[in-house]
Design an enzyme around this catalytic site. Structure first.
Site, PDB file in Angstrom:
ATOM      1  N   ASP A   1     -54.189  -5.351 -22.266  1.00  0.00           N
ATOM      2  CA  ASP A   1     -53.660  -4.399 -21.282  1.00  0.00           C
ATOM      3  C   ASP A   1     -52.701  -3.414 -21.949  1.00  0.00           C
ATOM      4  OD1 ASP A   1     -52.896  -3.102 -19.013  1.00  0.00           O
ATOM      5  OD2 ASP A   1     -52.318  -4.896 -17.902  1.00  0.00           O
ATOM      6  N   ASP A   2     -53.038  -2.152 -21.947  1.00  0.00           N
ATOM      7  CA  ASP A   2     -52.199  -1.083 -22.537  1.00  0.00           C
ATOM      8  C   ASP A   2     -52.083  -1.200 -24.056  1.00  0.00           C
ATOM      9  OD1 ASP A   2     -51.836  -0.528 -19.854  1.00  0.00           O
ATOM     10  OD2 ASP A   2     -49.654  -0.542 -19.889  1.00  0.00           O
TER      11      ASP A   2
ATOM     12  N   CYS B   1     -54.927   0.829 -15.077  1.00  0.00           N
ATOM     13  CA  CYS B   1     -55.444  -0.546 -14.988  1.00  0.00           C
ATOM     14  C   CYS B   1     -56.607  -0.813 -14.031  1.00  0.00           C
ATOM     15  CB  CYS B   1     -54.296  -1.485 -14.633  1.00  0.00           C
ATOM     16  SG  CYS B   1     -53.044  -1.537 -15.910  1.00  0.00           S
TER      17      CYS B   1
ATOM     18  N   ARG C   1     -60.600  -1.393 -15.057  1.00  0.00           N
ATOM     19  CA  ARG C   1     -61.238  -2.714 -14.880  1.00  0.00           C
ATOM     20  C   ARG C   1     -62.476  -2.626 -13.977  1.00  0.00           C
ATOM     21  NH1 ARG C   1     -56.957  -6.239 -16.711  1.00  0.00           N
ATOM     22  NH2 ARG C   1     -55.745  -4.574 -17.635  1.00  0.00           N
TER      23      ARG C   1
ATOM     24  N   LYS D   1     -55.374 -11.170 -15.852  1.00  0.00           N
ATOM     25  CA  LYS D   1     -55.036 -10.214 -14.788  1.00  0.00           C
ATOM     26  C   LYS D   1     -56.293  -9.661 -14.126  1.00  0.00           C
ATOM     27  CE  LYS D   1     -53.329  -5.466 -14.796  1.00  0.00           C
ATOM     28  NZ  LYS D   1     -52.426  -4.538 -15.504  1.00  0.00           N
TER      29      LYS D   1
ATOM     30  N   HIS E   1     -56.648  -7.544 -10.790  1.00  0.00           N
ATOM     31  CA  HIS E   1     -56.343  -6.147 -10.454  1.00  0.00           C
ATOM     32  C   HIS E   1     -57.450  -5.373  -9.733  1.00  0.00           C
ATOM     33  CE1 HIS E   1     -52.995  -3.150 -11.751  1.00  0.00           C
ATOM     34  NE2 HIS E   1     -53.044  -3.411 -10.473  1.00  0.00           N
TER      35      HIS E   1
ATOM     36  N   SER F   1     -50.458  -6.153 -11.985  1.00  0.00           N
ATOM     37  CA  SER F   1     -49.694  -6.028 -13.230  1.00  0.00           C
ATOM     38  C   SER F   1     -48.441  -6.902 -13.239  1.00  0.00           C
ATOM     39  CB  SER F   1     -49.288  -4.573 -13.455  1.00  0.00           C
ATOM     40  OG  SER F   1     -50.450  -3.794 -13.616  1.00  0.00           O
TER      41      SER F   1
ATOM     42  N   HIS G   1     -48.923  -5.197 -21.689  1.00  0.00           N
ATOM     43  CA  HIS G   1     -48.333  -4.398 -20.612  1.00  0.00           C
ATOM     44  C   HIS G   1     -46.873  -4.826 -20.476  1.00  0.00           C
ATOM     45  CE1 HIS G   1     -47.669  -2.880 -16.542  1.00  0.00           C
ATOM     46  NE2 HIS G   1     -48.876  -2.314 -16.538  1.00  0.00           N
TER      47      HIS G   1
ATOM     48  N   ASP H   1     -57.748  -1.936 -21.868  1.00  0.00           N
ATOM     49  CA  ASP H   1     -58.044  -1.224 -20.608  1.00  0.00           C
ATOM     50  C   ASP H   1     -57.616   0.236 -20.618  1.00  0.00           C
ATOM     51  OD1 ASP H   1     -55.265  -1.665 -20.394  1.00  0.00           O
ATOM     52  OD2 ASP H   1     -55.376  -1.793 -18.203  1.00  0.00           O
ATOM     53  N   ASN H   2     -56.683   0.583 -21.501  1.00  0.00           N
ATOM     54  CA  ASN H   2     -56.243   1.991 -21.640  1.00  0.00           C
ATOM     55  C   ASN H   2     -55.273   2.075 -22.811  1.00  0.00           C
ATOM     56  OD1 ASN H   2     -54.660   1.040 -18.750  1.00  0.00           O
ATOM     57  ND2 ASN H   2     -53.368   1.614 -20.452  1.00  0.00           N
TER      58      ASN H   2
ATOM     59  N   LYS I   1     -51.608   6.456 -22.150  1.00  0.00           N
ATOM     60  CA  LYS I   1     -51.998   5.981 -20.816  1.00  0.00           C
ATOM     61  C   LYS I   1     -51.686   7.015 -19.733  1.00  0.00           C
ATOM     62  CE  LYS I   1     -50.648   2.314 -17.560  1.00  0.00           C
ATOM     63  NZ  LYS I   1     -50.011   1.000 -17.419  1.00  0.00           N
TER      64      LYS I   1
HETATM   65 MG    MG Z   1     -53.449  -1.094 -18.540  1.00  0.00          MG
END
Ligand code: MG
Length: 464
Positions: free
Chosen positions: A31-32, A71, A75, A124, A126, A149, A212, A264-265, A285
């Protein structure tokens, strides 16, 4: 004699079943995590030998994209094979959200479950936290993790949130869990799931909560990297990847398991030393520049993907569902999807080409950019850019900026800095035609177009 014949028959059935067994699928989704945050994508301070090994024993994509750099939208694209605006999930859902993934959509988990796979998600989710949207209603046999998150909790530095639930199955088992444990909890469950399902095909989805913000790391990995707390967190994720790979090896499942690691980003730059880096790419992001939407991607399937391959052809998370469908012999969703099979690229076949003419970057419902071959065209749009980086868990401010129509050659200009619109009018025209086609299908807020192919997300009715 008859018993021997019977034995031989059942033995040959077993061998046939083994040969016919579709590959297991493991998707590890950080994540991130930014384009420049792992060793095989150029990071010199953070050690990621296990993630790097996936690339060395498989393939690395240099131009792999998520559909939107946030996010929930990201996803959605991964799990449904659709642009997130096609299925109506945008931005980042939170505790106040009433929507989630619609029951008519098909996730990778549902697709593989129909083919007899055991399925689990540890991490996660989401895609909606109300009961009908939880993973167990969308194809996963097992779920343990956070519904959204990890910063959506009372300790958020600038916003107010209720207690953060930790969910097992469909039940909240704890509130505001000890986040230093998250990575190891997800990992332990991932290992157990593989061990319990080693005799049948399985799909393990591990969308880690880290890196994240707020960043948390276990004592075992604290203070171990050269890149501060952020580096420690990434090295713990790499440890987790190592545990999963070791479990596959221990049970002789390596050869028949597709393992993917991606993010994811891009990095959440306003968090400064608690954010990663987009490496050579522009912005991060929350933008449609490559620093937001281009992510590291490595994949391994021994015997299928030649070791040490590098693919420079663009691809996107939307393509994973149809690619996995083909590998597993599973049926594609009934409803229209956007992804296409990138198997030939993963297998590094000679002259393999992208199955997609272009990839489209919407922010919400606004079409902001298009990637077509080496070209990226931005339409005029606003974007956030960092004014001052934050520190130690506190975010710094962004300011709004604006880009005009801009054409970049990403092969020569990864930073998206030299506008070539005047020099390449034919390319500009060609990509505009592609953009117009997607506007008819998916709409565009900027040009006030409504899309014919847009579906709505699921919505809960909350009694007043
Ligand atoms: Mg993310």
């Amino acid at each position: 004699m008859a018993r021997l014949a019977l034995l031989l028959l059942s033995l040959s059935t077993l061998i046939c079943q083994a040969a016919d067994r579709p590959p297991n699928v493991v998707i590890i989704f950080a994540d991130d995590l930014g384009y420049g945050d792992i060793g095989c994508f150029g990071n010199k301070d953070i050690r990621t030998p296990n993630i790097d090994r996936i690339a060395a024993e498989g393939i690395k994509f240099t131009d792999f994209y998520v559909a939107q750099a946030v996010c929930s939208a990201s996803r959605t694209a991964l799990l449904t094979g659709c642009y997130p605006n096609r299925v109506g999930i945008l931005g980042a859902l939170g505790p106040a959200s009433k929507n989630g993934i619609h029951e008519r959509e098909t996730t990778i988990a549902e697709m593989l479950k129909a083919k007899g796979y055991a399925t689990a998600i540890f991490g996660k989710w989401h895609l909606g936290h109300h009961p009908q949207f939880l993973p167990t209603k969308h194809g996963f046999d097992e779920y343990f993790g956070l519904p959204y998150s990890n910063d959506m909790w009372p300790q958020h530095p600038t916003a107010k949130f209720p207690a953060l639930p930790l969910i097992s199955g469909n039940k909240t088992i704890e509130e505001n869990p000890d986040q230093t444990k998250l990575t190891s909890w997800y990992t332990e469950r991932g290992v157990k799931f593989i061990e319990a399902n080693q005799d049948k095909p399985f799909f393990l989805y591990m969308p880690h909560s880290m890196p994240h913000v707020p960043l948390f790391v276990s004592d075992q990995h604290k203070g171990k990297s050269k890149a501060g707390l952020f580096g420690d967190v990434i090295e713990e994720l790499d440890w987790s990847v190592g545990k999963i790979l070791a479990t596959l090896k221990k049970h002789d499942l390596e050869k028949n398991t597709l393992v993917i690691f991606t993010s994811d980003n891009g990095p959440w730059l306003s968090y400064g030393n608690h954010a990663g880096t987009a490496g050579p790419l522009r912005e991060g992001k929350g933008t449609s520049f490559d620093g937001g939407v281009r992510v590291p991607f490595v994949a391994r399937l021994p015997g299928m993907f030649p070791a040490g391959s590098v693919c420079k052809t663009p691809a996107m998370t939307i393509d994973l569902l149809p690619t996995i469908a083909n590998l597993a012999g599973a049926r594609l969703p009934e409803l229209r999807i956007d992804g296409k099979d990138i198997g030939p690229l993963l297998r590094n076949e000679p002259n393999a080409k992208s199955p997609q003419e272009a990839y489209f970057f919407y922010w919400g419902q606004e079409l902001q950019a298009v990637r077509a071959g080496k070209w990226k065209l931005h339409f005029p749009h606003e974007f956030r850019t960092l004014q001052e980086a934050g520190r130690d868990g506190k975010p710094g401010p962004y300011v709004n900026s604006r880009i005009q129509v801009s054409l970049f050659n990403l092969e020569k200009d990864a930073k998206e800095s030299q506008n070539l619109t005047d020099a390449y009018p034919d390319e500009l025209k060609r990509i505009r035609v592609l953009a117009d086609r997607i506007r008819t299908d998916l709409g565009d807020l900027a040009t006030k177009r409504e899309g014919k192919g847009v579906r709505a997300a699921g919505l809960v009715q909350i009694a007043k």
